[in-house]
Scaffold this motif. Structure first.
Motif, short mmCIF file in Angstrom:
data_model
loop_
_atom_site.label_atom_id
_atom_site.label_comp_id
_atom_site.label_asym_id
_atom_site.label_seq_id
_atom_site.Cartn_x
_atom_site.Cartn_y
_atom_site.Cartn_z
N ILE A 1 0.86 -1.19 0.00
CA ILE A 1 0.00 0.00 0.00
C ILE A 1 0.89 1.23 0.00
O ILE A 1 1.81 1.35 0.82
CB ILE A 1 -0.92 0.03 1.24
N SER A 2 0.63 2.15 -0.90
CA SER A 2 1.30 3.46 -0.89
C SER A 2 0.35 4.51 -0.33
O SER A 2 -0.88 4.37 -0.41
CB SER A 2 1.75 3.86 -2.30
N VAL A 3 0.94 5.58 0.23
CA VAL A 3 0.14 6.67 0.80
C VAL A 3 0.40 7.92 0.00
O VAL A 3 1.56 8.37 -0.13
CB VAL A 3 0.49 6.90 2.29
N PHE A 4 -0.65 8.49 -0.52
CA PHE A 4 -0.58 9.73 -1.29
C PHE A 4 -1.36 10.78 -0.53
O PHE A 4 -2.58 10.64 -0.34
CB PHE A 4 -1.18 9.51 -2.68
N LEU A 5 -0.66 11.82 -0.03
CA LEU A 5 -1.38 12.83 0.76
C LEU A 5 -0.95 14.22 0.33
O LEU A 5 0.21 14.45 -0.05
CB LEU A 5 -1.15 12.62 2.26
N LEU A 6 -1.88 15.13 0.37
CA LEU A 6 -1.66 16.52 -0.04
C LEU A 6 -2.02 17.42 1.15
O LEU A 6 -3.18 17.50 1.56
CB LEU A 6 -2.52 16.87 -1.25
N SER A 7 -1.00 18.08 1.68
CA SER A 7 -1.25 19.03 2.77
C SER A 7 -1.61 20.40 2.24
O SER A 7 -2.21 21.21 2.96
CB SER A 7 -0.01 19.12 3.67
N HIS A 8 -1.21 20.68 0.99
CA HIS A 8 -1.57 21.92 0.32
C HIS A 8 -2.24 21.57 -1.01
O HIS A 8 -2.35 20.40 -1.39
CB HIS A 8 -0.32 22.78 0.06
N ASN A 9 -2.63 22.59 -1.73
CA ASN A 9 -3.33 22.34 -2.99
C ASN A 9 -2.44 21.61 -3.97
O ASN A 9 -2.89 20.71 -4.68
CB ASN A 9 -3.80 23.67 -3.57
N CYS A 10 -1.16 21.97 -4.04
CA CYS A 10 -0.24 21.37 -5.00
C CYS A 10 1.02 20.83 -4.33
O CYS A 10 2.08 20.73 -4.97
CB CYS A 10 0.16 22.38 -6.09
N PHE A 11 0.94 20.53 -3.07
CA PHE A 11 2.12 20.03 -2.36
C PHE A 11 1.67 19.01 -1.32
O PHE A 11 0.60 19.13 -0.72
CB PHE A 11 2.87 21.17 -1.66
N GLY A 12 2.50 18.00 -1.16
CA GLY A 12 2.19 17.00 -0.16
C GLY A 12 3.32 16.02 0.01
O GLY A 12 4.51 16.36 -0.14
N HIS A 13 2.95 14.78 0.31
CA HIS A 13 3.95 13.76 0.61
C HIS A 13 3.50 12.44 -0.02
O HIS A 13 2.31 12.19 -0.21
CB HIS A 13 4.11 13.58 2.12
N TYR A 14 4.50 11.62 -0.32
CA TYR A 14 4.21 10.32 -0.91
C TYR A 14 5.05 9.27 -0.19
O TYR A 14 6.27 9.44 -0.04
CB TYR A 14 4.50 10.31 -2.41
N ILE A 15 4.39 8.20 0.28
CA ILE A 15 5.08 7.07 0.89
C ILE A 15 4.93 5.90 -0.08
O ILE A 15 3.82 5.41 -0.32
CB ILE A 15 4.46 6.71 2.26
N HIS A 16 6.06 5.49 -0.64
CA HIS A 16 6.04 4.41 -1.65
C HIS A 16 6.03 3.07 -0.93
O HIS A 16 7.03 2.64 -0.35
CB HIS A 16 7.25 4.52 -2.56
N GLY A 17 4.89 2.39 -0.99
CA GLY A 17 4.75 1.12 -0.30
C GLY A 17 4.57 -0.07 -1.23
O GLY A 17 4.08 -1.12 -0.80
N ARG A 18 4.93 0.08 -2.45
CA ARG A 18 4.75 -1.01 -3.43
C ARG A 18 5.69 -2.17 -3.07
O ARG A 18 6.90 -1.98 -2.89
CB ARG A 18 5.06 -0.52 -4.84
N SER A 19 5.13 -3.33 -2.95
CA SER A 19 5.91 -4.49 -2.51
C SER A 19 6.87 -4.93 -3.59
O SER A 19 6.53 -4.97 -4.78
CB SER A 19 4.98 -5.65 -2.15
N VAL A 20 8.10 -5.25 -3.19
CA VAL A 20 9.10 -5.73 -4.15
C VAL A 20 8.80 -7.15 -4.58
O VAL A 20 9.43 -7.67 -5.52
CB VAL A 20 10.51 -5.65 -3.51
N HIS A 21 7.86 -7.80 -3.92
CA HIS A 21 7.51 -9.17 -4.24
C HIS A 21 6.30 -9.26 -5.18
O HIS A 21 5.86 -10.36 -5.52
CB HIS A 21 7.22 -9.96 -2.96
N GLY A 22 5.74 -8.12 -5.54
CA GLY A 22 4.64 -8.11 -6.48
C GLY A 22 3.28 -8.22 -5.84
O GLY A 22 2.30 -7.68 -6.35
N HIS A 23 3.17 -8.91 -4.75
CA HIS A 23 1.88 -9.04 -4.09
C HIS A 23 2.13 -9.29 -2.60
O HIS A 23 3.21 -9.74 -2.19
CB HIS A 23 1.06 -10.17 -4.69
N ALA A 24 1.11 -8.94 -1.79
CA ALA A 24 1.22 -9.11 -0.34
C ALA A 24 0.05 -9.89 0.23
O ALA A 24 0.05 -10.22 1.41
CB ALA A 24 1.30 -7.73 0.34
N ASP A 25 -0.95 -10.15 -0.63
CA ASP A 25 -2.14 -10.88 -0.17
C ASP A 25 -1.85 -12.37 -0.28
O ASP A 25 -2.19 -13.03 -1.26
CB ASP A 25 -3.34 -10.48 -1.03
N THR A 26 -1.14 -12.87 0.74
CA THR A 26 -0.66 -14.24 0.68
C THR A 26 -0.74 -14.88 2.05
O THR A 26 -1.18 -14.25 3.03
CB THR A 26 0.79 -14.26 0.16
#
Length: 960
Positions: A740-765
């Motif tokens: 799961i990645s987190v995409f958040l915007l604290s301002h109209n055109c600015f925010g933060h991104y947490i890259h949570g993409r699994s290196v294994h391709g899937h996590a529902d296991t």
């Protein structure tokens, strides 16, 4: 209770024919031919009756005297013939200048009393004494003036003295005493008897006692005089001017031979010269020998008649009307200890303890250069004095002051009218006495100016002495010129306040860029004011903390005195600055709270369907194959974890409050806030506790708050988060494990991104595959977690283009707005379907955006410049492509409590300090500070959860 109650009776309630039985504490009747004694506690025979037996109380037997011996002797036991008549008490009386003789030399009672004339001839010069029982030498002024014991009509008889009429005599005095507070002028019996005679004897014979008595009457009249008045001060001034030729004492021009020193002179500006021109010729320390740390005040005391009584040290509390222990009374004269004492005293106690006034000339003792003990005269500022209507001892203009020397505590004498034996109608009480010690500016060796004692009197009209009371106070204050410190504070506020304006402008410029707007509108101005409020609060806080710690360190640690604490009146600006800092910081805190509750956030699920499943098509009755659904529980799990870390802080707030309170109240750091020279953390219960200094209270509490907070931050950063639990870093790891990645915007055109993409391709296991994936990652058998290949960077600050923001808003608004029948039906099923569509659409768009699918809305990854990091703004504007800035410090915590610890800590400190300054209670301040922390944490959690559900399209029922 009824069985142990007794009636209240006083001797005055018994009347003439009863006495007060001290064993029964009640009135009892006297016997036949008896009446109450003068003391009220026994019976005596009525006039014309002699005592036959007396055992005290009612055990008295009386017998009527025969007609030929109708008088009763002075002792009351015998009857005697009185040839010259009887007194009202039934005793024999004699004319003036004759003495009464009832017994012979050997004690035998005479049948008839004798009235023997005292021989006033030149060889004897005798006259009867006041009691009429002895012949004594007549007063010397009678002998000097008339060569006899009679004062002829051509001479002046006043106050029991005889004076020859001659030119140059002082004018006839006015025996009036003015009680200005009551608007009453009384003809004083004491003045009527002694004023004129004291003035004549002082002027004609330089009689020392008479001169002192005249000076005392002037002091009782509040040293007040006018050019047209012949009251006590007018007569004293007349004699002072007329005796200029006799010289002065100790080279002091205001101290005339034979006269008491009452005034310093009435030249304009003289008071400032007396108080500020000369330094006291010795130095004081806080930590030295006894002679260096104590103020040795000594007073010459006189009675009302002008007799010198003795030298008295002020130690022992002779000027402190309120009762207290000897140790606490003597603490008033420990150098550097601000002393305050106040209480209510009943008028009856005052009349009992101070029936006769005592007058004091105060000095400060010190060691001379040759080891001789010397005295420095302490001037008196009488706030009740009025002098020629041009000197007013009120206000701060020293040039308008008229300094005096002598003062008293209680005057119950001048307010007696007609008869000195009767209680006074009015009494005058020194209700406020303050000894002021002023430090010489820029001294490093404890040099002071001459002390000043300020006295304020209260006039009390006696109505009911048992119920009336007077508030009295005694204080010793230490002060120094604080103008330089105030100027330095103002300069610091001006300079740092100007820098705060520039910093706020930079913040506003950064905010404008992050909002994607270039127009300066009302919102921009409001935002600047909010930024400036927070920065200005920091300026006030820094200066006030520095001020508090400065006074704490430099006042408590000094040995040779160089600074005194500001007086309570001089602390007002400091308190105002603290209030301003708190108000501005509260505004910044609310702004921060509102901003965090309005962020846009979405959880991007990278999980893809694994295989297909058969699914019945509703309404058609057929079964078709469809992609296997992706589990939503990972998204719910991440949403709950985000919800939990919203109010996580870098310190433990409860421990912070308890630790501060522990050190203040249990360890005793609060004792450092007392206005005395001691730096001890413990005080005995018997020692005097000086008043609190508000500056020191803030300095001690703020220093403890900051020190404990720094230790907590170090502990959590170095030990706890490294070896126990780091919730912020763990959240990033959890996102990667959950795909799961987190995409958040604290301002109209600015925010933060947490890259949570699994290196294994899937996590529902299952568990086995999950553990295998983690093992492969630990052994570097798979790619790295970073957004870019072969990197570990998972957190970014993002500056998105305007086009990207518009597309994001369009999807969010289109898919969350109710359309058509759904808006009319408003059923939970429709709501659920709509939320599902919105979630899937936003997830697809953002995941494709991260994968560079939308070339017209692409992004680049780069590092921030050092100056950009320092200023907290971005120089490049994302016009065509969005910009992802590498972030190594988890800056997404800026939208959480965790990233705003400084603001929260300063707000807590200021809240604690404001409550403490208002209540003078560290315990109450700690309790209310913790309560406000919990209230705002609850608000942040509750509203933050609602915002999370609204922006992530996650059903709020799954947020726990």
């Amino acid at each position: 209770a009824r069985g142990f109650s007794v009636p209240l009776q006083r001797p005055a309630d018994c009347g003439a024919d009863r006495y007060f039985d001290t064993s029964r504490l009640a009135c009892a009747p006297c016997g036949a031919h008896q009446r109450q004694s003068a003391g009220g506690s026994s019976c005596v025979c009525e006039p014309g009756y002699r005592m036959v037996f007396s055992n005290g109380g009612f055990s008295v037997t009386c017998e009527k005297c025969p007609e030929n011996r109708s008088g009763v002797t002075q002792d009351g036991w015998n009857c005697i013939t009185c040839p010259k008549g009887l007194t009202s008490k039934g005793n024999c009386k004699c004319p003036n200048n004759e003495i009464l003789v009832e017994r012979s030399i050997d004690g035998v009672l005479l049948n008839e009393a004798l009235c023997i004339h005292c021989n006033g001839s030149e060889h004897s010069f005798s006259a009867s004494d006041a009691s009429g029982s002895r012949c004594v030498r007549c007063e010397k002024t009678f002998i000097q003036v008339s060569k006899s014991c009679d004062c002829n009509s051509s001479n002046i008889l006043t106050g029991g003295l005889c004076f020859l009429v001659r030119e140059g005599l002082p004018p006839k005095g006015v025996a009036a005493v003015r009680f200005a507070q009551l608007g009453i002028t009384l003809t004083s019996a004491w003045f009527l008897k002694n004023l004129q005679s004291s003035a004549f004897a002082c002027w004609l014979y330089s009689n020392l006692t008479a001169c002192q008595a005249l000076g005392n009457m002037c002091v009782m009249n509040m040293n007040s005089l006018s050019s047209s008045s012949t009251d006590a001060c007018g007569l004293f001034q007349y004699i002072f001017v007329s005796t200029a030729r006799v010289g002065i004492i100790h080279s002091i021009p205001y101290w005339r031979h034979n006269l008491p020193w009452l005034y310093y002179g009435d030249q304009p500006g003289l008071a400032s010269q007396v108080l500020e021109k000369n330094h006291f010729p010795t130095t004081f320390t806080f930590k030295g020998t006894d002679k260096d740390v104590k103020l040795k005040f000594i007073a010459a005391s006189f009675d009302a008649a002008g007799n010198f009584l003795k030298w008295q040290s002020l130690e022992g509390g002779i000027l402190q009307l309120c009762p207290d222990t000897q140790t606490k009374l003597n603490a008033a004269y420990i150098f550097g200890t601000t002393y305050q004492q106040s209480c209510k005293i009943s008028v009856s106690k005052i009349l009992l303890d101070f029936a006769n006034p005592i007058f004091y000339d105060l000095f400060l003792e010190y060691n001379g250069g040759n080891g001789q003990q010397l005295l420095w005269a302490v001037p008196v500022l009488n706030l009740n004095l009025q002098y020629n209507e041009k000197f007013v001892n009120q206000g701060s203009n020293v040039n308008n002051w008229l300094l005096t020397r002598r003062f008293f505590l209680v005057d119950a004498l001048s307010g007696k009218e007609n008869d000195l034996g009767k209680p006074p109608r009015v009494i005058r009480i020194a209700s406020k006495i303050t000894i002021s010690i002023r430090l010489v500016s820029h001294t490093q060796r404890g040099t002071i100016y001459p002390p000043l004692i300020t006295v304020a009197y209260t006039d009390v009209l006696i109505q009911n002495r048992e119920t009336q009371s007077v508030m009295v106070s005694f204080a010793v204050s230490y002060e120094m010129n604080q103008s330089e410190a105030q100027i330095q504070t103002d300069i610091a506020l001006g300079v740092l306040g100007g820098l705060a304006v520039l910093w706020s402008l930079l913040k506003t410029a950064g905010w404008k860029r992050r909002t994607g707007s270039s127009i300066i509108d009302l919102q921009t101005v409001l935002k600047f004011l909010l930024f400036y409020a927070g920065d200005l609060a920091n300026v006030f806080f820094i200066i006030m903390v520095g001020t508090g710690i400065y006074w704490l360190v430099f006042f408590k640690a000094q040995q040779f005195v160089s600074v005194f604490l500001p007086l309570p009146s001089q602390e007002e600006d400091f308190v105002i600055y603290i209030a301003c800092a708190f108000s501005l910081k509260a505004l910044q805190f609310l702004h921060l709270l509102v901003s965090q509750l309005a962020i846009d956030i979405f959880f991007i699920d990278w999980e893809r369907p694994k295989g297909k499943v058969l699914k019945a098509v509703e309404g058609e009755g057929v079964i078709k194959s469809a992609a296997a659904p992706v589990s939503i529980w990972r998204t719910y799990f991440i949403a709950n974890e985000w919800n939990e870390i919203q109010t996580v802080r870098k310190i433990n707030p409860l421990f912070q409050v308890l630790a501060v309170l522990f050190f203040l109240e249990v360890v005793g750091f609060s004792n450092l806030a007392l206005m005395d020279a001691s730096s001890s953390l413990t005080r005995s219960s018997e020692s005097y506790l000086a008043p609190w200094s508000r500056i020191l209270r803030f300095g001690v509490s703020a220093a403890l708050w900051i020190a404990i907070a720094i230790l907590q931050v170090i502990f959590f950063a170095v030990i706890y988060e490294r070896f126990v639990e780091d919730k912020i870093s763990q959240f990033v790891d959890l996102c990667c494990v959950s795909n799961i990645s987190v995409f958040l915007l604290s301002h109209n055109c600015f925010g933060h991104y947490i890259h949570g993409r699994s290196v294994h391709g899937h996590a529902d296991t299952n568990m086995e595959e999950m553990n295998m994936n983690l093992k492969r990652e630990a052994e570097n058998l798979c790619s790295q977690r970073g957004l870019l290949p072969n990197t570990d960077g998972q957190t970014f600050q993002i500056s998105i283009s305007r086009k990207m923001r518009l597309h994001y808003d369009w999807i969010h608004e289109t898919l969350t707005r109710k359309r058509g029948p759904a808006r009319l039906l408003d059923s939970s099923a429709n709501n659920f379907e709509q939320s599902t569509r919105a979630y899937n659409a936003m997830n697809k768009f953002l995941s494709s955006f991260i994968d560079h699918v939308h070339k017209e809305m692409d992004y680049v990854v780069k590092d921030k410049l050092l100056l950009e990091r320092i200023l907290g703004m971005e120089f490049m504007e994302p016009i065509e492509k969005s910009i992802f800035y590498n972030d190594e410090g988890h800056s997404f915590s800026d939208v959480l409590y965790y990233g705003n610890e400084t603001t929260l800590l300063i707000f807590d400190i200021l809240f604690f300090s404001v409550v403490d300054l208002a209540s003078q209670s560290f315990v109450l301040a700690a309790i209310l500070t913790y309560l406000q922390q919990e209230v705002f944490r609850f608000i942040r959690n509750t509203l933050g959860q609602k915002n999370l559900a609204s922006k992530t399209l996650v059903d709020q029922r799954f947020l726990i």
